[in-house]
Design an enzyme around this catalytic site. Structure first.
Site, PDB file in Angstrom:
ATOM      1  N   LYS A 109       0.866  -1.190   0.000  1.00  0.00           N
ATOM      2  CA  LYS A 109       0.000   0.000   0.000  1.00  0.00           C
ATOM      3  C   LYS A 109       0.895   1.230   0.000  1.00  0.00           C
ATOM      4  CE  LYS A 109      -4.593   0.791   0.541  1.00  0.00           C
ATOM      5  NZ  LYS A 109      -5.741  -0.082   0.327  1.00  0.00           N
TER       6      LYS A 109
HETATM    7  P1  NAD Z   1     -13.015   7.857  -2.240  1.00  0.00           P
HETATM    8  O1  NAD Z   1     -11.901   8.830  -2.321  1.00  0.00           O
HETATM    9  O2  NAD Z   1     -13.730   7.506  -3.490  1.00  0.00           O
HETATM   10  O3  NAD Z   1     -14.098   8.361  -1.158  1.00  0.00           O
HETATM   11  C1  NAD Z   1     -13.724   8.707   0.133  1.00  0.00           C
HETATM   12  C2  NAD Z   1     -14.934   9.291   0.853  1.00  0.00           C
HETATM   13  O4  NAD Z   1     -14.583   9.476   2.224  1.00  0.00           O
HETATM   14  C3  NAD Z   1     -15.377  10.656   0.326  1.00  0.00           C
HETATM   15  O5  NAD Z   1     -16.794  10.706   0.282  1.00  0.00           O
HETATM   16  C4  NAD Z   1     -14.862  11.627   1.397  1.00  0.00           C
HETATM   17  O6  NAD Z   1     -15.603  12.830   1.501  1.00  0.00           O
HETATM   18  C5  NAD Z   1     -15.018  10.770   2.635  1.00  0.00           C
HETATM   19  N1  NAD Z   1     -14.217  11.246   3.752  1.00  0.00           N
HETATM   20  C6  NAD Z   1     -12.932  11.668   3.761  1.00  0.00           C
HETATM   21  N2  NAD Z   1     -12.570  12.077   4.978  1.00  0.00           N
HETATM   22  C7  NAD Z   1     -13.652  11.908   5.774  1.00  0.00           C
HETATM   23  C8  NAD Z   1     -13.911  12.154   7.145  1.00  0.00           C
HETATM   24  N3  NAD Z   1     -12.975  12.648   7.955  1.00  0.00           N
HETATM   25  N4  NAD Z   1     -15.159  11.847   7.631  1.00  0.00           N
HETATM   26  C9  NAD Z   1     -16.119  11.351   6.812  1.00  0.00           C
HETATM   27  N5  NAD Z   1     -15.914  11.102   5.515  1.00  0.00           N
HETATM   28  C10 NAD Z   1     -14.702  11.377   4.997  1.00  0.00           C
HETATM   29  O7  NAD Z   1     -12.394   6.541  -1.546  1.00  0.00           O
HETATM   30  P2  NAD Z   1     -12.885   5.039  -1.674  1.00  0.00           P
HETATM   31  O8  NAD Z   1     -12.119   4.394  -2.765  1.00  0.00           O
HETATM   32  O9  NAD Z   1     -14.365   4.999  -1.696  1.00  0.00           O
HETATM   33  O10 NAD Z   1     -12.319   4.407  -0.319  1.00  0.00           O
HETATM   34  C11 NAD Z   1     -13.055   4.516   0.909  1.00  0.00           C
HETATM   35  C12 NAD Z   1     -12.542   3.482   1.889  1.00  0.00           C
HETATM   36  O11 NAD Z   1     -12.685   2.167   1.325  1.00  0.00           O
HETATM   37  C13 NAD Z   1     -11.065   3.593   2.273  1.00  0.00           C
HETATM   38  O12 NAD Z   1     -10.889   3.199   3.613  1.00  0.00           O
HETATM   39  C14 NAD Z   1     -10.391   2.589   1.352  1.00  0.00           C
HETATM   40  O13 NAD Z   1      -9.150   2.141   1.859  1.00  0.00           O
HETATM   41  C15 NAD Z   1     -11.442   1.490   1.342  1.00  0.00           C
HETATM   42  N6  NAD Z   1     -11.370   0.589   0.198  1.00  0.00           N
HETATM   43  C16 NAD Z   1     -11.462   1.067  -1.067  1.00  0.00           C
HETATM   44  C17 NAD Z   1     -11.414   0.173  -2.129  1.00  0.00           C
HETATM   45  C18 NAD Z   1     -11.595   0.627  -3.563  1.00  0.00           C
HETATM   46  O14 NAD Z   1     -11.692  -0.240  -4.434  1.00  0.00           O
HETATM   47  N7  NAD Z   1     -11.664   1.907  -3.858  1.00  0.00           N
HETATM   48  C19 NAD Z   1     -11.238  -1.208  -1.904  1.00  0.00           C
HETATM   49  C20 NAD Z   1     -11.167  -1.663  -0.580  1.00  0.00           C
HETATM   50  C21 NAD Z   1     -11.243  -0.755   0.458  1.00  0.00           C
END
Ligand code: NAD
Length: 424
Positions: A109
């Protein structure tokens, strides 16, 4: 929107979870030592020219935890909280996740310490390309394969793929584009990779509902984060007839007892720099009220350490499905378990993302083109198997589901080391 993202605590959290599971299963002492440390940690400082001609220097990271099962695999995050500890914690979770789901990958990561909203598209492109160049041969299609995470998306993956391939011999260009997954479909991306994580979260929730004999139709749920994972998870929950009553993101919290339409909110977010603030079909409420709302299911899909010892007692839901990585800290989890609240752990719940990534990688390696129905079916199969393995292992060791998932993941890695030994 708890601001409990103390940078070192995600790492503390993953190590507490690991040590607990290692004790419960009696993990071999030598293998425990290997897995308690990371294989390599790359820290780069790279200059980029801004639109106004200034030079800025950025900090980027890539942590490679373990590759006993295959190349390192895991996302890149562009966020101000990214540092070596955050990258380390997230890399370790990736090792367990890939192992649990049965993928031929290890865990990695990384990311850049940056608030992307402060930069133009042209600047973001140069930052991404120069970061990729700085990582050099530390990444590669058979070495370490990044993917999207918070604030990174298919466009950013396309820039990484293009930069990596462009710095190799032109004759090997097509052999190098799968250095990343989560690319746009026109650049070798997988149909359905955009929704893979959210689809997998809902597949896990469906497995939970089946196990408990619960009908998800009409169930009230709340989502923290309305980016890739939050949106798609909500979309598939609505398809099952569940009701989204509150959403929180970095811009605030919105609530509507009668339900929030995900597609309307998604359109609003698309026209509002990615933020839910100002959505007219819901009322704005205090951020501090979010986790204590009266609902059946909570889906954290933003950052780590959001549910802790400080707010776990306020939770009214009967299930927390971890779309995000590390949203519940170790102390918070002890409280939730004592209160009988079910938790589908991140390494299982959000594994649809890396599973989709695996099929993208395979599609690129084999020069194939999978259709979306096939992709979603494959994710369903992998995740329902992993759910069953998690519950069975937890039952066998008389422990909680996170520990069950860890043990199932660790057993596979332990077996590999036992068979191959440690060189020399
Ligand atoms: P993204 O950037 O698309 O969305 C992130 C969201 O989190 C946004 O809506 C943002 O406003 C919100 N956010 C940021 N800071 C915040 C806070 N302090 N309080 C509340 N909301 C907040 O990211 P994503 O890809 O959707 O990833 C979200 C989570 O899922 C992360 O923990 C990531 O590691 C995990 N994840 C993502 C994937 C993937 O395929 N994208 C896969 C597995 C896990």
């Amino acid at each position: 929107m708890a601001d409990k993202t103390k940078k070192s605590s995600m790492y503390d959290n993953v190590m507490k979870q690991f040590n607990y599971a290692a004790d419960v299963m009696g993990l071999d002492k030598g293998i425990r030592k290997i897995l308690a440390s990371t294989n390599s940690e790359i820290s780069v400082h790279f200059p980029v020219k801004m639109d106004d001609g200034r030079i800025e220097v950025f900090n980027g990271y890539r942590v490679q935890h373990n590759n006993s099962l295959g190349p390192y695999k895991g996302g890149l995050r562009f966020h101000p909280t990214v540092d070596i500890d955050v990258a380390r914690a997230l890399a370790i979770w990736m090792t367990w996740k890939s192992s649990l789901v049965g993928l031929p990958y290890g865990g990695g990561k990384g990311g850049v310490t940056i608030d992307p909203s402060l930069y133009s598209m042209n600047e973001l492109e140069r930052i991404t390309r120069r970061f990729t160049y700085s990582l050099g041969e530390n990444i590669g299609p058979d070495v370490d394969i990044p993917a999207p995470d918070v604030n990174t998306n298919p466009q950013i993956m396309a820039w990484i793929a293009d930069t990596f391939a462009s710095t190799k011999s032109p004759s090997t260009r097509m052999l190098n584009l799968h250095v990343v997954t989560g690319k746009p479909v026109g650049s070798g991306g997988l149909k359905g990779r955009d929704r893979a994580t959210g689809y997998g979260v809902v597949a896990s929730i469906k497995s939970w509902a089946k196990l408990k004999g619960i009908d998800l139709s009409g169930k009230k749920f709340i989502v923290q984060g309305f980016g890739n994972v939050g949106f798609w998870t909500s979309h598939f929950m609505l398809e099952l007839g569940a009701k989204l009553i509150a959403v929180q993101d970095a811009s605030g919290t919105i609530f509507n007892e009668n339900g929030i339409d995900t597609e309307t909110l998604h359109n609003h977010v698309g026209n509002n720099k990615g933020n839910i603030a100002g959505f007219s079909d819901a009322e704005k409420i205090d951020n501090g009220k979010f986790f204590s709302l009266d609902c059946d299911i909570i889906i954290p899909a933003a950052l780590g350490n959001q549910i802790t010892g400080a707010n776990a007692n306020d939770i009214k839901a009967s299930l927390i499905a971890e779309g995000a990585n590390g949203p519940i800290d170790y102390d918070g989890e002890r409280i939730l378990l004592d209160r009988g609240i079910d938790i589908i752990p991140d390494i299982l719940c959000n594994a649809g993302g890396v599973t989709g990534s695996y099929y993208e990688w395979l599609q690129n390696k084999r020069s194939e083109d999978y259709n979306i129905a096939t992709v979603l079916k494959m994710i369903d199969e992998k995740l329902s198997e992993a759910f069953e393995r998690t519950v069975n292992t937890a039952n066998k060791y008389n422990t909680d589901w996170r520990t069950g998932a860890y043990i199932a993941a660790l057993e596979r890695i332990e077996q590999t080391y036992m068979e191959r030994g440690v060189f020399p």
